[in-house]
Design a protein around this motif. Structure first.
Motif, PDB file in Angstrom:
ATOM      1  N   LEU A 265      34.574  45.766  43.582  1.00 15.71           N
ATOM      2  CA  LEU A 265      33.642  44.775  43.024  1.00 15.71           C
ATOM      3  C   LEU A 265      34.381  43.919  42.008  1.00 15.71           C
ATOM      4  CD1 LEU A 265      30.947  43.443  42.538  1.00 15.71           C
ATOM      5  CD2 LEU A 265      30.303  45.355  41.062  1.00 15.71           C
ATOM      6  N   ASN A 266      34.789  42.754  42.452  1.00 19.03           N
ATOM      7  CA  ASN A 266      35.509  41.825  41.593  1.00 19.03           C
ATOM      8  C   ASN A 266      35.175  40.402  42.026  1.00 19.03           C
ATOM      9  OD1 ASN A 266      37.101  41.690  44.008  1.00 19.03           O
ATOM     10  ND2 ASN A 266      38.357  43.368  43.228  1.00 19.03           N
ATOM     11  N   VAL A 267      35.604  39.454  41.245  1.00 17.87           N
ATOM     12  CA  VAL A 267      35.315  38.040  41.515  1.00 17.87           C
ATOM     13  C   VAL A 267      36.624  37.275  41.583  1.00 17.87           C
ATOM     14  CG1 VAL A 267      34.215  35.943  40.683  1.00 17.87           C
ATOM     15  CG2 VAL A 267      33.066  38.129  40.403  1.00 17.87           C
ATOM     16  N   ARG A 268      36.839  36.576  42.668  1.00 16.73           N
ATOM     17  CA  ARG A 268      38.063  35.805  42.819  1.00 16.73           C
ATOM     18  C   ARG A 268      38.051  34.597  41.880  1.00 16.73           C
ATOM     19  NH1 ARG A 268      36.447  36.559  48.489  1.00 16.73           N
ATOM     20  NH2 ARG A 268      37.375  38.522  49.174  1.00 16.73           N
TER      21      ARG A 268
ATOM     22  N   TRP B 234      29.803  38.346  37.542  1.00 20.58           N
ATOM     23  CA  TRP B 234      30.334  39.702  37.689  1.00 20.58           C
ATOM     24  C   TRP B 234      29.628  40.666  36.740  1.00 20.58           C
ATOM     25  CZ3 TRP B 234      32.692  43.197  34.429  1.00 20.58           C
ATOM     26  CH2 TRP B 234      33.215  44.341  35.055  1.00 20.58           C
ATOM     27  N   HIS B 235      29.397  40.231  35.492  1.00 15.77           N
ATOM     28  CA  HIS B 235      28.711  41.095  34.533  1.00 15.77           C
ATOM     29  C   HIS B 235      27.296  41.417  35.005  1.00 15.77           C
ATOM     30  CE1 HIS B 235      31.909  39.288  32.011  1.00 15.77           C
ATOM     31  NE2 HIS B 235      31.931  40.479  31.474  1.00 15.77           N
ATOM     32  N   GLU B 236      26.623  40.424  35.570  1.00 16.72           N
ATOM     33  CA  GLU B 236      25.274  40.679  36.072  1.00 16.72           C
ATOM     34  C   GLU B 236      25.313  41.637  37.254  1.00 16.72           C
ATOM     35  OE1 GLU B 236      21.292  38.396  37.775  1.00 16.72           O
ATOM     36  OE2 GLU B 236      22.823  37.249  36.682  1.00 16.72           O
ATOM     37  N   ALA B 237      26.326  41.485  38.118  1.00 17.38           N
ATOM     38  CA  ALA B 237      26.454  42.394  39.254  1.00 17.38           C
ATOM     39  C   ALA B 237      26.660  43.830  38.784  1.00 17.38           C
ATOM     40  CB  ALA B 237      27.612  41.952  40.144  1.00 17.38           C
TER      41      ALA B 237
ATOM     42  N   ALA C 256      31.128  51.821  41.966  1.00 22.31           N
ATOM     43  CA  ALA C 256      32.031  50.795  42.487  1.00 22.31           C
ATOM     44  C   ALA C 256      33.461  51.265  42.272  1.00 22.31           C
ATOM     45  CB  ALA C 256      31.782  49.453  41.800  1.00 22.31           C
ATOM     46  N   ASP C 257      34.406  50.492  42.788  1.00 21.88           N
ATOM     47  CA  ASP C 257      35.813  50.781  42.510  1.00 21.88           C
ATOM     48  C   ASP C 257      36.551  49.475  42.270  1.00 21.88           C
ATOM     49  OD1 ASP C 257      36.689  49.964  45.351  1.00 21.88           O
ATOM     50  OD2 ASP C 257      35.488  51.732  45.800  1.00 21.88           O
ATOM     51  N   MET C 258      37.745  49.597  41.702  1.00 15.33           N
ATOM     52  CA  MET C 258      38.538  48.431  41.314  1.00 15.33           C
ATOM     53  C   MET C 258      39.984  48.663  41.690  1.00 15.33           C
ATOM     54  SD  MET C 258      38.589  45.432  40.231  1.00 15.33           S
ATOM     55  CE  MET C 258      39.774  44.235  39.629  1.00 15.33           C
ATOM     56  N   THR C 259      40.739  47.576  41.744  1.00  9.14           N
ATOM     57  CA  THR C 259      42.150  47.597  42.115  1.00  9.14           C
ATOM     58  C   THR C 259      43.021  47.295  40.889  1.00  9.14           C
ATOM     59  OG1 THR C 259      41.903  45.296  42.799  1.00  9.14           O
ATOM     60  CG2 THR C 259      41.684  46.971  44.496  1.00  9.14           C
TER      61      THR C 259
ATOM     62  N   LEU D 157      44.446  36.804  43.345  1.00  7.61           N
ATOM     63  CA  LEU D 157      43.010  36.611  43.451  1.00  7.61           C
ATOM     64  C   LEU D 157      42.271  36.608  42.128  1.00  7.61           C
ATOM     65  CD1 LEU D 157      42.377  39.036  46.461  1.00  7.61           C
ATOM     66  CD2 LEU D 157      42.972  36.606  46.523  1.00  7.61           C
ATOM     67  N   PHE D 158      42.748  37.385  41.147  1.00  7.09           N
ATOM     68  CA  PHE D 158      41.959  37.632  39.936  1.00  7.09           C
ATOM     69  C   PHE D 158      42.779  37.340  38.695  1.00  7.09           C
ATOM     70  CE2 PHE D 158      41.461  41.138  43.093  1.00  7.09           C
ATOM     71  CZ  PHE D 158      40.351  40.630  43.735  1.00  7.09           C
ATOM     72  N   THR D 159      42.095  37.099  37.609  1.00  7.48           N
ATOM     73  CA  THR D 159      42.801  36.957  36.336  1.00  7.48           C
ATOM     74  C   THR D 159      43.118  38.340  35.781  1.00  7.48           C
ATOM     75  OG1 THR D 159      40.800  36.985  34.971  1.00  7.48           O
ATOM     76  CG2 THR D 159      41.520  34.839  35.839  1.00  7.48           C
TER      77      THR D 159
END
Length: 541
Positions: free
Chosen positions: A256-259, A269-272, A288-291, A399-401
């Motif tokens: 669960l992340n935002v490009r 993302w915070h709302e999700a 959820a999980d993260m990379t 993809l992400f900051t």
């Protein structure tokens, strides 16, 4: 000790600091192992041991458990799990994002064979159903070095049921459900979906909910690479939660992340994440999980519209030879990695290209310069050359900051995974994994996020990569160092990890994890892989 006397224990790790996976701080302790289990944790253990390993100055942790791996793609070509086991990864949750190489329809066998060959497997695809794939991986060919627990992919269920496009009628859903039942009866954790690409993109919410309803009879998990992670992130999260709620399912929201720079509303993302927290408070078992990196892997066909892919990859490749089609596509590929429509092709590197492997590892702008054309035509040429193998073209994207990555990693509802697959430094896999994601993605959590950036404490990072994951997927007796637990252990050299640049690809295996134990057996000793294949199939608990 008399020759006919067995030692009291098989293995003792002596003199280390133990971080036990529960979130408690490090403490000095020895760890004793017998018959695949931890039998004692404490100072000054003096039991006679078949093997004693001095780990003074080192840190003993539970073996890392990757909650989101694609090593099922590469395990048949890399049973020793070279790149992941050397990082201390003793268990991987595989079969994610809807893409598994079983079940298969008769017409899908050839495509699976081609795809697996690119991952280093040169054997035959003898299976059709999901149990057959498990048999091939775990009971034929010598087993694996790491433990594996499996999801079955929704896109594979569609393929095996011969469901095409968006027209999954009641008979199609019934066929998919039967394949899912077969996988669950074989011990699968549940069903995963991948809704931004391939066949999963065509599935309606109703289809997903109807097929996933089968999971409720097994207490199975619905895991999803959701339909959108930019402009429509919140709609995609709502769909995911609705499917889980309708079936009363345990649910895992994959990465669960935002490009960055793709139009997501401010605060989406915070709302999700808050919606997940609210659902947990209301009784839903959802995480959820993260990379670990700002980079991630992706399918090149994810950018393409459905109309181009409707008649299969061969037809799509022929259409890509038409200048008018290419002109239309330049305005109709605004999906998936939407930043390319802002001209940010510099964020994209070609990771895997079956037809043009010599281009792998180069960025799209580098290739465009080499070919003396623009980035769009370069992208189209890569896909056209791949032809029937178009769906196997993979990209690496920035993809992400870094700030977003750190925030997600620290969030209490996020397990920590890598979203890669086990690789090696030789053969076909070496050519398609020239990125640190595959070789230091797991150690990056400790080296960078703990020791360098301070994103997490050591004990919390270990918890989020061990016991939290074990509890999430009901891997009973794993993820902790305590008496009675399965002896999956990793020994870390924290000073060595602290000095590393795990953002850099070196073409070598990870260092800083000198010893790894799987089910009580040394697999890595003094940083050398012993060739031990002590891994087990971990069916749904």
């Amino acid at each position: 000790m008399p020759a006919n006397t067995s030692p009291a224990v098989d293995l003792v790790l002596l003199g280390g600091e133990v971080v036990d996976g529960t979130g408690t701080p490090p403490r000095p302790a020895d760890v004793a192992v017998k018959d695949g289990r931890v039998v004692a944790v404490g100072r000054g253990l003096r039991a006679q041991a078949g093997r004693r390993v001095d780990v003074t100055g080192l840190t003993v942790v539970p073996g890392f458990i990757d909650p989101h791996s694609h090593s099922d793609w590469s395990i048949l070509g890399n049973r020793d799990a070279q790149s992941t086991i050397r990082q201390g990864v003793t268990t991987e949750i595989v079969g994610n994002c809807g893409v598994t190489y079983a079940p298969l329809s008769p017409t899908g066998v050839a495509a699976a064979r081609k795809a697996l060959r690119a991952y280093g497997y040169d054997g035959e695809v003898t299976w059709r159903g999901f149990p057959g794939l498990l048999e091939a991986v775990h009971r034929q060919g010598g087993g694996t070095s790491q433990n594996l627990a499996w999801f079955v992919g929704h896109s594979a269920l569609r393929e095996a049921a011969e469901v095409r496009g968006s027209g999954a009628d009641a008979d199609g859903v019934s066929r998919m459900a039967r394949h899912l039942e077969e996988a669950m009866d074989a011990g699968a954790l549940g069903m995963s979906s991948g809704l931004e690409y391939g066949s999963g993109r065509d599935a309606s919410t109703e289809e997903l909910a109807d097929v996933a309803a089968t999971l409720s009879r097994y207490d199975g998990i619905y895991a999803s690479h959701i339909r959108n992670r930019d402009v429509h992130l919140l709609d995609a999260v709502a769909e995911f939660l609705a499917i889980a709620r309708q079936g009363g399912l345990r649910a895992q929201l994959s990465h669960l992340n935002v490009r960055h720079g793709t139009g997501a509303p401010a605060g989406a993302w915070h709302e999700a994440a808050d919606r997940l927290a609210a659902q947990r408070d209301a009784g839903m078992d959802v995480l959820a999980d993260m990379t670990p990196y700002p980079h991630g892997i992706g399918f090149a066909t994810g950018l393409l519209p459905g109309w181009l892919l409707a008649d299969g990859p061969d037809r799509a490749a022929r259409l890509l030879g038409d200048a008018a089609v290419r002109s239309r596509l330049r305005g109709d590929c605004d999906r998936y990695w939407r930043f390319v429509h802002q001209g940010q092709w510099d964020r994209v590197t070609l990771a895997s290209s079956p037809a043009t492997p010599e281009w792998e590892g180069l960025s799209i702008p580098q290739l465009a310069e080499r070919l003396d054309q623009d980035c769009w035509d370069t992208y189209f040429d890569i896909l056209r050359a791949a032809g029937a193998d178009m769906q196997d073209v993979q990209l690496i994207g920035r993809l992400f900051t870094p700030e977003h990555v750190a925030e997600a990693i620290a969030h209490p509802l996020f397990c920590l995974g890598v979203d890669g697959f086990t690789s090696r430094t030789d053969g076909p896999l070496a050519e398609r994994t020239r990125h640190p994601l595959f070789f230091t993605g797991h150690t990056h959590y400790i080296a960078h996020h703990v020791l360098q950036a301070g994103t997490l404490t050591l004990e919390e990072a270990v918890r989020k990569t061990t016991s939290m994951v074990a509890d999430r997927f009901a891997l009973h007796g794993r993820g902790r160092i305590q008496a009675g637990a399965h002896a999956d252990l990793a020994v870390l050299d924290l000073p060595a990890l602290s000095a590393q640049d795990t953002f850099a690809y070196t073409g070598r295996y990870a260092s800083g994890v000198p010893h790894v134990v799987v089910n009580g057996r040394l697999v890595v000793h003094d940083s050398l892989h012993l060739g031990t294949r002590a891994g087990q199939y971990l069916p749904r608990g």
